[in-house]
Write a protein that holds these residues in place. Structure first.
Motif, PDB file in Angstrom:
ATOM      1  N   VAL A 276       0.855  -1.188   0.000  1.00 46.82           N
ATOM      2  CA  VAL A 276       0.000   0.000   0.000  1.00 46.82           C
ATOM      3  C   VAL A 276       0.890   1.237   0.000  1.00 46.82           C
ATOM      4  O   VAL A 276       1.884   1.299   0.735  1.00 46.82           O
ATOM      5  CB  VAL A 276      -0.928   0.029   1.238  1.00 46.82           C
ATOM      6  N   PHE A 277       0.543   2.220  -0.808  1.00 48.26           N
ATOM      7  CA  PHE A 277       1.298   3.466  -0.837  1.00 48.26           C
ATOM      8  C   PHE A 277       0.994   4.284   0.421  1.00 48.26           C
ATOM      9  O   PHE A 277      -0.151   4.386   0.844  1.00 48.26           O
ATOM     10  CB  PHE A 277       0.919   4.291  -2.069  1.00 48.26           C
ATOM     11  N   LEU A 278       2.031   4.869   0.974  1.00 45.90           N
ATOM     12  CA  LEU A 278       1.897   5.718   2.156  1.00 45.90           C
ATOM     13  C   LEU A 278       2.520   7.072   1.854  1.00 45.90           C
ATOM     14  O   LEU A 278       3.699   7.157   1.509  1.00 45.90           O
ATOM     15  CB  LEU A 278       2.597   5.075   3.361  1.00 45.90           C
ATOM     16  N   GLU A 279       1.722   8.124   1.963  1.00 46.27           N
ATOM     17  CA  GLU A 279       2.231   9.477   1.735  1.00 46.27           C
ATOM     18  C   GLU A 279       2.684  10.059   3.070  1.00 46.27           C
ATOM     19  O   GLU A 279       1.902  10.140   4.019  1.00 46.27           O
ATOM     20  CB  GLU A 279       1.140  10.358   1.129  1.00 46.27           C
ATOM     21  N   ALA A 280       3.942  10.449   3.156  1.00 38.77           N
ATOM     22  CA  ALA A 280       4.491  10.931   4.423  1.00 38.77           C
ATOM     23  C   ALA A 280       5.307  12.195   4.204  1.00 38.77           C
ATOM     24  O   ALA A 280       6.006  12.336   3.196  1.00 38.77           O
ATOM     25  CB  ALA A 280       5.361   9.856   5.069  1.00 38.77           C
ATOM     26  N   ALA A 281       5.226  13.104   5.165  1.00 33.05           N
ATOM     27  CA  ALA A 281       6.027  14.326   5.121  1.00 33.05           C
ATOM     28  C   ALA A 281       7.491  13.991   5.389  1.00 33.05           C
ATOM     29  O   ALA A 281       7.815  12.944   5.965  1.00 33.05           O
ATOM     30  CB  ALA A 281       5.509  15.328   6.154  1.00 33.05           C
ATOM     31  N   ASP A 282       8.363  14.887   4.986  1.00 29.75           N
ATOM     32  CA  ASP A 282       9.800  14.644   5.126  1.00 29.75           C
ATOM     33  C   ASP A 282      10.213  14.395   6.569  1.00 29.75           C
ATOM     34  O   ASP A 282      11.101  13.579   6.842  1.00 29.75           O
ATOM     35  CB  ASP A 282      10.592  15.833   4.567  1.00 29.75           C
ATOM     36  N   ASP A 283       9.563  15.098   7.523  1.00 35.06           N
ATOM     37  CA  ASP A 283       9.984  14.940   8.913  1.00 35.06           C
ATOM     38  C   ASP A 283       9.601  13.582   9.495  1.00 35.06           C
ATOM     39  O   ASP A 283      10.074  13.201  10.564  1.00 35.06           O
ATOM     40  CB  ASP A 283       9.404  16.062   9.782  1.00 35.06           C
ATOM     41  N   LEU A 284       8.755  12.830   8.785  1.00 36.56           N
ATOM     42  CA  LEU A 284       8.379  11.492   9.237  1.00 36.56           C
ATOM     43  C   LEU A 284       9.315  10.408   8.706  1.00 36.56           C
ATOM     44  O   LEU A 284       9.337   9.295   9.234  1.00 36.56           O
ATOM     45  CB  LEU A 284       6.948  11.172   8.790  1.00 36.56           C
ATOM     46  N   LEU A 285      10.064  10.726   7.667  1.00 35.14           N
ATOM     47  CA  LEU A 285      10.879   9.706   7.009  1.00 35.14           C
ATOM     48  C   LEU A 285      11.884   9.031   7.938  1.00 35.14           C
ATOM     49  O   LEU A 285      12.030   7.802   7.890  1.00 35.14           O
ATOM     50  CB  LEU A 285      11.594  10.317   5.798  1.00 35.14           C
ATOM     51  N   PRO A 286      12.608   9.763   8.798  1.00 36.33           N
ATOM     52  CA  PRO A 286      13.557   9.062   9.678  1.00 36.33           C
ATOM     53  C   PRO A 286      12.896   7.990  10.533  1.00 36.33           C
ATOM     54  O   PRO A 286      13.429   6.879  10.673  1.00 36.33           O
ATOM     55  CB  PRO A 286      14.135  10.203  10.536  1.00 36.33           C
ATOM     56  N   ASP A 287      11.730   8.292  11.110  1.00 36.70           N
ATOM     57  CA  ASP A 287      11.042   7.295  11.933  1.00 36.70           C
ATOM     58  C   ASP A 287      10.561   6.120  11.090  1.00 36.70           C
ATOM     59  O   ASP A 287      10.636   4.960  11.513  1.00 36.70           O
ATOM     60  CB  ASP A 287       9.850   7.937  12.656  1.00 36.70           C
ATOM     61  N   LEU A 288      10.065   6.401   9.886  1.00 33.31           N
ATOM     62  CA  LEU A 288       9.581   5.328   9.012  1.00 33.31           C
ATOM     63  C   LEU A 288      10.725   4.426   8.560  1.00 33.31           C
ATOM     64  O   LEU A 288      10.630   3.198   8.627  1.00 33.31           O
ATOM     65  CB  LEU A 288       8.872   5.925   7.796  1.00 33.31           C
ATOM     66  N   LEU A 289      11.816   5.030   8.119  1.00 32.52           N
ATOM     67  CA  LEU A 289      12.929   4.246   7.578  1.00 32.52           C
ATOM     68  C   LEU A 289      13.673   3.475   8.658  1.00 32.52           C
ATOM     69  O   LEU A 289      14.257   2.426   8.381  1.00 32.52           O
ATOM     70  CB  LEU A 289      13.893   5.175   6.831  1.00 32.52           C
ATOM     71  N   GLN A 290      13.645   3.978   9.889  1.00 32.79           N
ATOM     72  CA  GLN A 290      14.321   3.293  10.994  1.00 32.79           C
ATOM     73  C   GLN A 290      13.393   2.341  11.741  1.00 32.79           C
ATOM     74  O   GLN A 290      13.790   1.762  12.754  1.00 32.79           O
ATOM     75  CB  GLN A 290      14.895   4.326  11.972  1.00 32.79           C
ATOM     76  N   GLY A 291      12.174   2.183  11.252  1.00 34.71           N
ATOM     77  CA  GLY A 291      11.249   1.239  11.877  1.00 34.71           C
ATOM     78  C   GLY A 291      10.752   1.670  13.242  1.00 34.71           C
ATOM     79  O   GLY A 291      10.429   0.821  14.084  1.00 34.71           O
ATOM     80  N   ARG A 292      10.658   2.982  13.464  1.00 36.87           N
ATOM     81  CA  ARG A 292      10.225   3.484  14.769  1.00 36.87           C
ATOM     82  C   ARG A 292       8.744   3.875  14.761  1.00 36.87           C
ATOM     83  O   ARG A 292       8.324   4.766  15.495  1.00 36.87           O
ATOM     84  CB  ARG A 292      11.076   4.688  15.181  1.00 36.87           C
ATOM     85  N   VAL A 293       7.953   3.223  13.935  1.00 36.04           N
ATOM     86  CA  VAL A 293       6.521   3.520  13.883  1.00 36.04           C
ATOM     87  C   VAL A 293       5.730   2.246  14.134  1.00 36.04           C
ATOM     88  O   VAL A 293       6.199   1.139  13.852  1.00 36.04           O
ATOM     89  CB  VAL A 293       6.110   4.137  12.525  1.00 36.04           C
ATOM     90  N   THR A 294       4.536   2.412  14.678  1.00 38.11           N
ATOM     91  CA  THR A 294       3.622   1.294  14.887  1.00 38.11           C
ATOM     92  C   THR A 294       2.224   1.725  14.467  1.00 38.11           C
ATOM     93  O   THR A 294       1.881   2.906  14.534  1.00 38.11           O
ATOM     94  CB  THR A 294       3.581   0.852  16.364  1.00 38.11           C
TER      95      THR A 294
END
Length: 403
Positions: free
Chosen positions: A51-69
């Motif tokens: 599924v495509f997820l649209e995210a702002a730039d400031d969210l990318l570090p948490d997304l790429l480092q697996g810090r989201v649930t």
């Protein structure tokens, strides 16, 4: 095109290794009319697990480092949580064709747009699409959903000398941190803030609020020992009070919790002291006085003043957001009405307030809405959305009614 798509989707059974799309060529496109040819990947298909997820730039570090649930029960709308923020998740459809193109060199063979097989190395097969996305998930910052936290913790408040016993039934209504993370739609940071706001404490691995009568008992004992041992209320020695309270049967954990609830820790000359906060202590005694129900203001002030520790002074302003004063004829009556018991969502909060009173003056309303936090919406915005403001004259206090 529909026929081509159907033929392409028959390839979905082919195992996809995660690459073979040529995405680098697409990412490297320069602006100004540059283009690439597109073909269907040999494993093209619906791929519902993507599924495509649209995210702002400031969210990318948490997304790429697996810090989201993603949190939420089956009957709730899911939210995405970073360590410190909560985002609502909404699927937004699109009328444009949005293709997912994997990284790596295009696989061979692939399906060209003209529905013929060809070599992916050909000049017209630069990128291979694995999926056609009907839309994407949009993330919008939202307030944590903490109403459930309050109701869960109220199921089993901690009571002095309680015996939990063993077995599942004895643990019913008790929640660990892991339990709360599964049940509450809030980030870890927001959840911890919510627990602190509710004056919760972790006891034997379970997060609990403390029963009001137990809080009163512990506070009374701290104040009693302060008089007995001549401890100033702005410098109660931590080691001494913990030792004395332990000899009276109170654990360090619960005594420290109550000291933190009613005071501030101060370090002086390598020793720890607790300075009891006048407002917080007086507020607790006011709640006790009003426990029997509404009272005439004069009677309440007299009883309240006589109940607080010596040296502390009461002031009605201490009770903002805790009591309401009603004018009945020539008399003013006071009654308990705590912001802590009101809903946390703005719509429900304003509904509860206007159910209590049809009209509010600003000085009375403000203490009951100042804790509302909605990302991207100011307090003025909330007032405009949920209230109507009237002001008979420029000198008069504004009056707020339900919109």
């Amino acid at each position: 095109m529909d026929a081509e798509m159907e033929d392409a989707e028959t390839q979905a059974g082919i195992e996809w290794d995660g690459g073979g799309g040529g995405a680098d060529a697409v990412l490297g496109l320069a602006t100004g009319g540059a283009s690439v040819s597109l073909c269907y990947h040999q494993a093209f298909g619906p791929h519902d697990d993507l599924v495509f997820l649209e995210a702002a730039d400031d969210l990318l570090p948490d997304l790429l480092q697996g810090r989201v649930t993603v949190r939420g029960r089956p009957d709730e709308e899911a939210v995405l949580c970073t360590p410190s923020a909560t985002y609502s998740m909404k699927f937004v459809g699109t009328s444009n064709s949005v293709f997912l193109i994997p990284p790596g060199e295009p696989s061979a063979p692939c399906l060209r747009p003209d529905n013929t097989n060809g070599d992916a190395s050909a000049a017209d097969a630069v990128a291979a699409a694995i999926k056609l996305a009907p839309g994407n998930i949009e993330l919008v910052r939202t307030a944590p959903r903490l109403d459930k936290l309050r109701s869960l913790l109220r199921e089993r408040p901690y009571i002095l000398d309680e015996d939990l016993g063993d077995g599942f039934q004895h643990k019913k209504g008790l929640y660990t941190w892991q339990d709360l993370c599964k049940l509450i739609q809030a980030s870890d940071g927001e959840l911890l803030d919510g627990l602190n706001t509710l004056s919760a404490v972790e006891i034997d691995g379970f997060w609990r609020t403390v029963d009001a009568n137990s809080v009163n008992t512990i506070l009374d004992m701290i104040l009693h020992n302060s008089v007995l041992h001549d401890w100033p209320l702005n410098a109660v020695p931590e080691n001494d009070v913990l030792s004395v309270m332990e000899s009276d049967g109170f654990t360090h954990k619960i005594v420290t919790h109550c000291l933190n609830r009613f005071g501030t820790k101060v370090e002086q000359e390598a020793r720890s002291f607790w300075s009891l906060d006048e407002k917080r202590v007086c507020l607790q005694f006011a709640r006790r006085v009003l426990g029997a129900g509404k009272m005439k203001l004069a009677n309440f002030m007299d009883k309240w003043e006589r109940s607080v520790p010596s040296g502390m002074c009461v002031d009605l302003q201490m009770l903002e957001g805790e009591v309401l004063c009603d004018k009945l004829g020539a008399e003013t009556w006071v009654r308990a009405f705590s912001v802590a018991d009101l809903p946390l969502t703005p719509a429900d909060r304003f509904a509860a307030l206007f159910s209590e009173r049809l009209k509010w003056e600003w000085k009375d309303l403000q203490p009951y809405i100042r804790d509302l936090r909605v990302p991207g919406v100011s307090s003025e915005g909330l007032l405009i959305k949920y209230t109507r403001r009237t002001q008979p004259s420029s000198e008069a206090e504004p009056i707020f009614t339900a919109r």
